[in-house]
Design a protein around this motif. Sequence first.
Motif, PDB file in Angstrom:
ATOM      1  N   PRO A 152     -11.169   5.985 -11.001  1.00  0.00           N
ATOM      2  CA  PRO A 152     -11.269   5.109 -10.006  1.00  0.00           C
ATOM      3  C   PRO A 152     -12.289   4.616  -9.412  1.00  0.00           C
ATOM      4  N   ALA A 153     -13.523   5.330  -9.654  1.00  0.00           N
ATOM      5  CA  ALA A 153     -14.856   4.620  -9.199  1.00  0.00           C
ATOM      6  C   ALA A 153     -15.211   3.568  -9.698  1.00  0.00           C
ATOM      7  N   LEU A 154     -14.454   3.349 -10.802  1.00  0.00           N
ATOM      8  CA  LEU A 154     -14.883   1.927 -11.706  1.00  0.00           C
ATOM      9  C   LEU A 154     -13.871   0.803 -11.333  1.00  0.00           C
ATOM     10  N   THR A 155     -12.763   0.861 -10.405  1.00  0.00           N
ATOM     11  CA  THR A 155     -11.995  -0.091 -10.006  1.00  0.00           C
ATOM     12  C   THR A 155     -12.512  -1.406  -9.678  1.00  0.00           C
ATOM     13  N   ILE A 205     -18.449  -3.506 -15.690  1.00  0.00           N
ATOM     14  CA  ILE A 205     -19.107  -2.696 -16.488  1.00  0.00           C
ATOM     15  C   ILE A 205     -19.155  -3.280 -17.877  1.00  0.00           C
ATOM     16  N   ASN A 206     -18.416  -4.363 -17.944  1.00  0.00           N
ATOM     17  CA  ASN A 206     -18.574  -5.069 -19.315  1.00  0.00           C
ATOM     18  C   ASN A 206     -20.104  -5.149 -19.817  1.00  0.00           C
ATOM     19  N   ASP A 207     -20.457  -5.137 -21.140  1.00  0.00           N
ATOM     20  CA  ASP A 207     -21.761  -4.762 -21.612  1.00  0.00           C
ATOM     21  C   ASP A 207     -22.659  -3.657 -20.925  1.00  0.00           C
ATOM     22  N   GLN A 208     -22.132  -2.734 -20.216  1.00  0.00           N
ATOM     23  CA  GLN A 208     -22.659  -1.807 -19.700  1.00  0.00           C
ATOM     24  C   GLN A 208     -22.195  -0.305 -20.088  1.00  0.00           C
ATOM     25  N   ARG A 209     -23.315   0.491 -19.938  1.00  0.00           N
ATOM     26  CA  ARG A 209     -22.899   2.098 -20.147  1.00  0.00           C
ATOM     27  C   ARG A 209     -23.033   2.870 -18.802  1.00  0.00           C
ATOM     28  N   ILE A 210     -21.926   3.510 -18.365  1.00  0.00           N
ATOM     29  CA  ILE A 210     -22.046   4.037 -17.117  1.00  0.00           C
ATOM     30  C   ILE A 210     -22.008   5.574 -17.306  1.00  0.00           C
ATOM     31  N   GLN A 211     -22.900   6.542 -16.763  1.00  0.00           N
ATOM     32  CA  GLN A 211     -22.815   7.998 -17.193  1.00  0.00           C
ATOM     33  C   GLN A 211     -21.788   8.490 -16.509  1.00  0.00           C
TER      34      GLN A 211
END
Length: 269
Positions: free
Chosen positions: A98-101, A105-111
């Motif tokens: 849910p934190a991504l709602t 994040i396109n073209d990204q990397r999220i830990q």
Amino acid sequence: MSPCPMLRPYIEKYYILEYQGTATGQPFEVASPANCYAALVFNYQSDYQLCHANGHEQRLSGSFIAGYSTEGYRIRLRGTVGMVGVVFKSSIFRTWFPALTNADINDQRIQLPDLVGSEVEFINDQLAEAENHTERIQLVESYLMYRLRKTHLPTHMADHALNIILQKRGMIRMDDLAGMVNISPRHLRRVFSERVGLSPKFFARLKRFGYINIILSLNKDLHWQEFTIDGGFYDQSHFIKDFVQFCGHTPSVQILKNRHFQHSVLTNG
């Protein structure tokens, strides 16, 4: 590798990437074109570098979410590499986490620990200690089942539209797509862009490119006209334009790269 029945509505496949560094310690680079796949990656061995098209480099370790890629990139591997990837079927991964709602994040990397906390930190240690790939997949599926039980997954019309685009390999008119999900083209553009971070038309182009790139890698002797027709392009110039945008070079260069890679595999394998 296919997911278990309960996860198949959400997960496309798993992959495992392992690489043992060279004796000289020289890094090994792998180029990837733009693609319409979002993935959860568990990196249980050495860190590696992600080299974006704009020249920015990012060190990746542990577990992370990888968004859709709208441009090509390279990964630089050094040392012992080991990772398990979970490829999602649609933008449903935003609901799993849910934190991504509302995050693009396109073209990204999220830990992943930044999104879910410490609940995930033990998995990489277990993956490193697992005796084989079967055990590693079982560990990952156990965590995915935990997330599935923990998260409410409502149906979203954008996910339905996205899945249709994937099924049609990107070869569908937006008016027809809007009719299939029973909303207006304008409303489709709005909800799809809010959910996915890309317009449905751009996402369809991305999927169509991915499909034709696979054909190109497997059938290097096909004529350009066949590529154009199979990929749903108006003409050769549109085909080449999309290829350069999403891959960074022309189809002719890609054919040469494929041949060089295949020769390297046969020679060194």
